[in-house]
Write a protein that holds these residues in place. Structure first.
Motif, PDB file in Angstrom:
ATOM      1  N   UNK A  75       0.838  -1.208   0.000  1.00  0.00           N
ATOM      2  CA  UNK A  75       0.000   0.000   0.000  1.00  0.00           C
ATOM      3  C   UNK A  75       0.866   1.248   0.000  1.00  0.00           C
ATOM      4  N   UNK A  76       1.918   1.253   0.800  1.00  0.00           N
ATOM      5  CA  UNK A  76       2.821   2.404   0.837  1.00  0.00           C
ATOM      6  C   UNK A  76       3.536   2.542  -0.499  1.00  0.00           C
ATOM      7  N   UNK A  77       4.032   1.422  -1.037  1.00  0.00           N
ATOM      8  CA  UNK A  77       4.723   1.470  -2.325  1.00  0.00           C
ATOM      9  C   UNK A  77       3.794   2.015  -3.408  1.00  0.00           C
ATOM     10  N   UNK A  78       2.528   1.621  -3.383  1.00  0.00           N
ATOM     11  CA  UNK A  78       1.576   2.099  -4.383  1.00  0.00           C
ATOM     12  C   UNK A  78       1.436   3.614  -4.318  1.00  0.00           C
ATOM     13  N   UNK A 112       7.427  12.585  -6.098  1.00  0.00           N
ATOM     14  CA  UNK A 112       7.919  12.503  -4.728  1.00  0.00           C
ATOM     15  C   UNK A 112       6.807  12.826  -3.732  1.00  0.00           C
ATOM     16  N   UNK A 113       6.881  12.169  -2.566  1.00  0.00           N
ATOM     17  CA  UNK A 113       5.844  12.302  -1.546  1.00  0.00           C
ATOM     18  C   UNK A 113       6.485  12.104  -0.181  1.00  0.00           C
ATOM     19  N   UNK A 114       5.877  12.651   0.859  1.00  0.00           N
ATOM     20  CA  UNK A 114       6.380  12.460   2.223  1.00  0.00           C
ATOM     21  C   UNK A 114       5.597  11.341   2.914  1.00  0.00           C
ATOM     22  N   UNK A 115       6.171  10.824   3.969  1.00  0.00           N
ATOM     23  CA  UNK A 115       5.499   9.790   4.759  1.00  0.00           C
ATOM     24  C   UNK A 115       4.205  10.336   5.358  1.00  0.00           C
ATOM     25  N   UNK A 116       4.237  11.569   5.808  1.00  0.00           N
ATOM     26  CA  UNK A 116       3.033  12.169   6.390  1.00  0.00           C
ATOM     27  C   UNK A 116       1.901  12.206   5.365  1.00  0.00           C
ATOM     28  N   UNK A 117       2.213  12.571   4.130  1.00  0.00           N
ATOM     29  CA  UNK A 117       1.198  12.605   3.078  1.00  0.00           C
ATOM     30  C   UNK A 117       0.646  11.209   2.806  1.00  0.00           C
ATOM     31  N   UNK A 118       1.510  10.214   2.821  1.00  0.00           N
ATOM     32  CA  UNK A 118       1.055   8.836   2.614  1.00  0.00           C
ATOM     33  C   UNK A 118       0.121   8.422   3.739  1.00  0.00           C
ATOM     34  N   UNK A 159      10.265  -1.528   3.164  1.00  0.00           N
ATOM     35  CA  UNK A 159      10.602  -1.113   1.800  1.00  0.00           C
ATOM     36  C   UNK A 159      12.044  -0.629   1.713  1.00  0.00           C
ATOM     37  N   UNK A 160      12.472   0.089   2.734  1.00  0.00           N
ATOM     38  CA  UNK A 160      13.851   0.569   2.788  1.00  0.00           C
ATOM     39  C   UNK A 160      14.819  -0.606   2.879  1.00  0.00           C
ATOM     40  N   UNK A 161      14.514  -1.573   3.746  1.00  0.00           N
ATOM     41  CA  UNK A 161      15.356  -2.752   3.912  1.00  0.00           C
ATOM     42  C   UNK A 161      15.458  -3.596   2.655  1.00  0.00           C
ATOM     43  N   UNK A 162      14.398  -3.586   1.850  1.00  0.00           N
ATOM     44  CA  UNK A 162      14.397  -4.331   0.590  1.00  0.00           C
ATOM     45  C   UNK A 162      15.046  -3.537  -0.549  1.00  0.00           C
ATOM     46  N   UNK A 163      15.377  -2.283  -0.258  1.00  0.00           N
ATOM     47  CA  UNK A 163      15.994  -1.441  -1.276  1.00  0.00           C
ATOM     48  C   UNK A 163      15.007  -0.899  -2.298  1.00  0.00           C
ATOM     49  N   UNK A 164      13.730  -0.800  -1.924  1.00  0.00           N
ATOM     50  CA  UNK A 164      12.688  -0.373  -2.854  1.00  0.00           C
ATOM     51  C   UNK A 164      12.354   1.115  -2.776  1.00  0.00           C
ATOM     52  N   UNK A 165      12.839   1.790  -1.751  1.00  0.00           N
ATOM     53  CA  UNK A 165      12.501   3.205  -1.581  1.00  0.00           C
ATOM     54  C   UNK A 165      13.766   3.992  -1.267  1.00  0.00           C
ATOM     55  N   UNK A 200      10.904   8.425  -2.740  1.00  0.00           N
ATOM     56  CA  UNK A 200      10.784   8.023  -4.134  1.00  0.00           C
ATOM     57  C   UNK A 200      11.130   6.548  -4.225  1.00  0.00           C
ATOM     58  N   UNK A 201      10.667   5.904  -5.264  1.00  0.00           N
ATOM     59  CA  UNK A 201      11.034   4.509  -5.474  1.00  0.00           C
ATOM     60  C   UNK A 201      12.445   4.445  -6.043  1.00  0.00           C
TER      61      UNK A 201
END
Length: 161
Positions: A47-50, A57-63, A81-87, A102-103
């Protein structure tokens, strides 16, 4: 000994929440399984990745506001997502207190694979409805979504319902 007859307050067969959860479990289940098995992502991380993939670009607060996610689950999903290297996280050059998301290229590749599957699942689900019915359904869902934000996003959410 039989129990006294009580008035039925909850009728699952008529419950919007019950049906929405069931639809999400049935339709989202295959997408979530793919995310978990192939990419190691939880449904919350998808859901976050989507959101990042669509709005970057977007902030965590906006998500958090858009996805109706609390900060703990959002932080956990972003960590995954960070640990998987996706963000990727960047400091906003105009406001150094803000972190922009960003992705990564790997994350973009995952998004580009999974997003069309969710679109196809929705199209399949709505195939029995004509164009006017789909438009009406989307409008009604948008209105219910907005109402849910009014009722449950406030600090007084416990007393609102």
């Amino acid at each position: 000994m039989p129990t006294p007859q009580r008035a039925k307050a909850l009728q699952l067969e008529r419950s919007l929440l019950y049906h929405c959860a069931g639809i999400t479990n049935r339709v989202g289940g295959s997408v979530h399984a793919l995310c978990r098995e192939r990419y190691g992502m939880s449904p919350a991380a998808w859901r976050v990745m989507a959101h990042v993939g669509e709005l970057q670009p977007i902030t965590a607060k906006e998500i958090g506001l858009r996805a109706a996610m609390d900060s703990v689950n959002l932080s956990r999903a972003l960590g995954q997502l960070d640990g998987l290297g996706f963000v990727q996280r960047h400091i906003d050059t105009t406001d150094r207190r803000r972190i922009i998301l960003q992705l990564s290229p790997a994350g973009q590749a995952v998004y580009d694979t999974v997003a069309p599957l969710t679109v196809k699942a929705e199209q399949t689900l709505l195939a029995e409805l004509n164009a006017q019915e789909r438009a009406t359904l989307r409008e009604l869902i948008r209105r219910v979504w907005e109402r849910s934000r009014e009722l449950f996003d406030s600090d007084e959410s416990e007393t609102t319902y």
